[in-house]
Enzyme design. Sequence first.
Site, PDB file in Angstrom:
ATOM      1  N   GLN A  75       0.827  -1.205   0.000  1.00  0.00           N
ATOM      2  CA  GLN A  75       0.000   0.000   0.000  1.00  0.00           C
ATOM      3  C   GLN A  75       0.868   1.266   0.000  1.00  0.00           C
ATOM      4  O   GLN A  75       0.536   2.273   0.619  1.00  0.00           O
ATOM      5  CB  GLN A  75      -0.948   0.000   1.194  1.00  0.00           C
ATOM      6  CG  GLN A  75      -2.147  -0.921   1.037  1.00  0.00           C
ATOM      7  CD  GLN A  75      -3.113  -0.443  -0.050  1.00  0.00           C
ATOM      8  OE1 GLN A  75      -3.121   0.725  -0.424  1.00  0.00           O
ATOM      9  NE2 GLN A  75      -3.932  -1.354  -0.567  1.00  0.00           N
ATOM     10  N   SER A  76       1.957   1.204  -0.729  1.00  0.00           N
ATOM     11  CA  SER A  76       2.914   2.315  -0.747  1.00  0.00           C
ATOM     12  C   SER A  76       2.318   3.611  -1.292  1.00  0.00           C
ATOM     13  O   SER A  76       1.834   3.665  -2.423  1.00  0.00           O
ATOM     14  CB  SER A  76       4.121   1.916  -1.596  1.00  0.00           C
ATOM     15  OG  SER A  76       4.946   3.032  -1.863  1.00  0.00           O
TER      16      SER A  76
END
Length: 335
Positions: A75-76
Amino acid sequence: MDFEQAISTSRVSLAHLPTPLEAVRGEWHSHRLFIKRDDLTGSVLSGNKVRKLEYLLADACRPKCDVVITCGGIQSNHARATAVAARQLGLDSLLVLTGEKPDVTDGNLLLGEMVGAEIRVFPKMSGEARLAKAHAIADELREAGRKPYVIPSGGSNEIGVLGYMRAAKELVSDCAIHCTEASAVLVAVGSGGTYAGLFLGLKMLGSNLRLIGATVDEDPSYWHPALTDYIKRSIKQWGLPVEFDPSEIELIPAAGRGYAISDPAEIEYIAGFARQTGVFLDPVYTGKTMYAADKAMADGGLELSGDVVFIHTGGVFGLFPSRELFDDVIRTSPR
């Protein structure tokens, strides 16, 4: 190279700047709290990564790159911002991510897919191995006739550091107008670029603001030497007239149970902060930072004077994949 020469290095305009500096209603441990709203650098380009990408993507475009490769967690925020910014500039993107790919695509991952990023997910991989994989993929693409450009996690290298050197000038100007009693600046440390850039910028501007980093990945014993090295490399890269002692790097631990792993108390804090202020923190960076600082203030581990400025680095899209963690807190909280 002096300060103005450094920040005047070629950049592309991506972020909506300057971002606001807003006062939070009420006191925070007997201090006034201000928030530098870098979560408002854009809509889907929201967050601190965009300031770094302005310099990094300008560098990528000089050799006529056609695909940008970067890496991060599943989920960068940085990977999402890179994919969106690359598409806006007419470039393809490839994201090397670690974690478990969800059954339902959500949050940053969804936005990356929507702009057509090629996404390769690896369940377990260290940060060093992930960057090595990105470079290996770049080699494969070159053999296929592409022109790749690799950006490290968080955009944190000697080029990306310029983004927050430039932001330091904006911050000093903000404080001179809106927050003349500011004495300390609080920011998350996840890949180091935001802290290093602010550290160098504030130092070159002769500011007396005290910079405090909250280490949301690893602990201060890891980050002290890592940031010292990063700052020294940046000074050398740009020929900056800066001398510093590593003891000037001030950090507090904020990882809790680990990077991107939420403690129930952190979740409750994030929910409570939203109820009290109308400002949304995220579970990975800003929530851990404010929770750790709040706890350190209460425990006496952190002593501050004057007004405090918190750099809000974004991350709101990370709330949605964590909806189950917030559900019970929201349902049981008093309205």
